[in-house]
Design a protein around this motif. Structure first.
Motif, PDB file in Angstrom:
ATOM      1  N   ILE A 155       0.903  -1.258   0.111  1.00  0.00           N
ATOM      2  CA  ILE A 155      -0.008   0.020   0.025  1.00  0.00           C
ATOM      3  C   ILE A 155       0.906   1.210  -0.019  1.00  0.00           C
ATOM      4  N   LYS A 156       0.096   2.394  -0.443  1.00  0.00           N
ATOM      5  CA  LYS A 156       0.916   3.877  -0.162  1.00  0.00           C
ATOM      6  C   LYS A 156       0.164   4.645   0.990  1.00  0.00           C
ATOM      7  N   ALA A 157       1.352   5.011   1.617  1.00  0.00           N
ATOM      8  CA  ALA A 157       0.740   5.874   2.807  1.00  0.00           C
ATOM      9  C   ALA A 157       1.679   6.867   2.848  1.00  0.00           C
ATOM     10  N   ASP A 158       0.831   8.116   2.308  1.00  0.00           N
ATOM     11  CA  ASP A 158       1.661   9.624   2.052  1.00  0.00           C
ATOM     12  C   ASP A 158       2.727   9.369   1.026  1.00  0.00           C
ATOM     13  N   ILE A 159       3.902   9.460   1.511  1.00  0.00           N
ATOM     14  CA  ILE A 159       5.127   9.321   0.324  1.00  0.00           C
ATOM     15  C   ILE A 159       5.839   7.935   0.621  1.00  0.00           C
ATOM     16  N   LEU A 160       5.221   7.113   1.592  1.00  0.00           N
ATOM     17  CA  LEU A 160       5.797   5.691   1.864  1.00  0.00           C
ATOM     18  C   LEU A 160       5.209   4.703   1.249  1.00  0.00           C
ATOM     19  N   ASN A 161       5.979   3.674   0.775  1.00  0.00           N
ATOM     20  CA  ASN A 161       5.485   2.338   0.416  1.00  0.00           C
ATOM     21  C   ASN A 161       5.453   1.421   1.443  1.00  0.00           C
ATOM     22  N   ILE A 162       4.426   0.691   1.672  1.00  0.00           N
ATOM     23  CA  ILE A 162       4.339  -0.148   2.861  1.00  0.00           C
ATOM     24  C   ILE A 162       3.973  -1.651   2.219  1.00  0.00           C
ATOM     25  N   ALA A 163       4.770  -2.478   2.797  1.00  0.00           N
ATOM     26  CA  ALA A 163       4.498  -4.018   2.498  1.00  0.00           C
ATOM     27  C   ALA A 163       3.796  -4.455   3.752  1.00  0.00           C
ATOM     28  N   ILE A 164       2.621  -5.300   3.476  1.00  0.00           N
ATOM     29  CA  ILE A 164       2.144  -5.934   4.631  1.00  0.00           C
ATOM     30  C   ILE A 164       2.397  -7.439   4.784  1.00  0.00           C
ATOM     31  N   ILE A 165       3.013  -7.778   5.560  1.00  0.00           N
ATOM     32  CA  ILE A 165       3.563  -9.084   5.655  1.00  0.00           C
ATOM     33  C   ILE A 165       3.127 -10.205   6.597  1.00  0.00           C
ATOM     34  N   ASP A 166       2.874 -11.366   6.133  1.00  0.00           N
ATOM     35  CA  ASP A 166       2.216 -12.253   7.323  1.00  0.00           C
ATOM     36  C   ASP A 166       3.580 -13.095   7.964  1.00  0.00           C
TER      37      ASP A 166
END
Length: 285
Positions: free
Chosen positions: A235-246
């Motif tokens: 996902i994109k949060a403001d200017i950051l790219n975030i990976a959601i990892i199990d």
């Protein structure tokens, strides 16, 4: 000494693979087998138990179970096998499930005492919880007084509290009866707690045989830790790219670079590690 040198052609979701396993196991060892799905772990247990045929030989404490001329059927292999699905007789009480395997009632009652089930000895399987059923399945395998105890991810469907309880029961039983135990598991904490050695199998072949601590905690170079997980979203949060990892059935958020975002996709198995105080994420395989 147990000597296993077997080969068998398998058909997995990724295509045809050749299961080739050559391993020696000392009496009294607790061996864990780990590896990705479809790598041949359960098939290896079934081969040892005599439930599937293969090429090669199996020699258990100087007795040949299998070679070019000999193939002992399962009932003559002195194996206790604990499946994921319990496999209890629904029309028999807990005690009768045990006595069906071995008529030694005194021994059956001792085993029930060991796993805190003596008060439930007259109940039927449908009246038991999942954890209670698995304890019955475990001691039913033990009542045969097997030379080898085989466990196929026996606690994977249980909640963490019950899983830990059964792990403790298994440690007690393994030591009490001086068993040689081979367990398939995908849970690092379980392997670390129970196993003396770990056999890692991928695509039918042994990649590594080592101690549990080296197998599970080994890091490369100056890495401080390394864990594995599966990307379920990016996902994109403001200017950051975030990976959601199990990771171990828990979700974590990891900030990734623009380059990493381009290289990774949902469903990828990744390794997360630290090096020089920086968090690194890389695709496995």
């Amino acid at each position: 000494m147990i000597y296993i040198d077997v080969e068998k052609k398998l058909f997995s979701s990724s295509g045809e693979i050749d299961l080739k396993v050559n391993v020696k196991i000392k009496k009294g060892e607790f061996i864990a087998i780990k590896g990705s799905s479809g790598s041949g772990k359960t098939t290896l247990l079934r081969i040892i138990a005599g439930l599937e045929k293969s090429k090669g030989e199996i020699i258990v404490f100087d007795k040949v179970w299998q070679n070019e001329k000999i193939f002992l059927p399962p009932q003559k292999r002195e194996v206790g096998f604990v499946f994921q699905d319990y496999a209890l007789f629904p029309n028999m009480s807990v005690l009768d499930n045990l006595l069906y395997v071995n008529k030694d009632k005194k021994f059956a009652l001792k085993l029930l005492e060991m796993v805190d089930l003596i008060s439930l000895k007259d109940r039927y399987p449908q009246m038991l919880s999942g954890g209670q059923k698995q304890r019955v399945a475990l001691i039913r395998a033990i009542i045969k007084k097997p030379k080898i105890l085989l466990l196929d991810e026996p606690f994977s469907a249980l909640d963490p509290i019950m899983r830990e309880k059964l792990q403790n029961d298994l440690i007690l039983i393994h030591k009490e009866f001086k068993l040689t135990t081979i367990m398939v598991s995908h849970m690092p904490s379980e392997i670390y707690k129970l196993a003396n050695r770990v056999v890692t199998i991928e695509k039918g072949e042994i990649l590594n045989i080592s101690s549990a601590i080296n197998s599970l905690l080994g890091c490369k170079g100056s890495e401080k830790f390394s864990i594995e997980g599966k990307i379920i979203d990016i996902i994109k949060a403001d200017i950051l790219n975030i990976a959601i990892i199990d990771i171990g059935n828990k979700l974590v958020e990891v900030v990734i670079s623009e380059y990493e975002k381009e290289q990774l996709k949902i469903g990828d198995i990744v390794s997360i590690s630290t090096k020089a105080f920086n968090l690194n994420i890389s695709k496995k395989g």
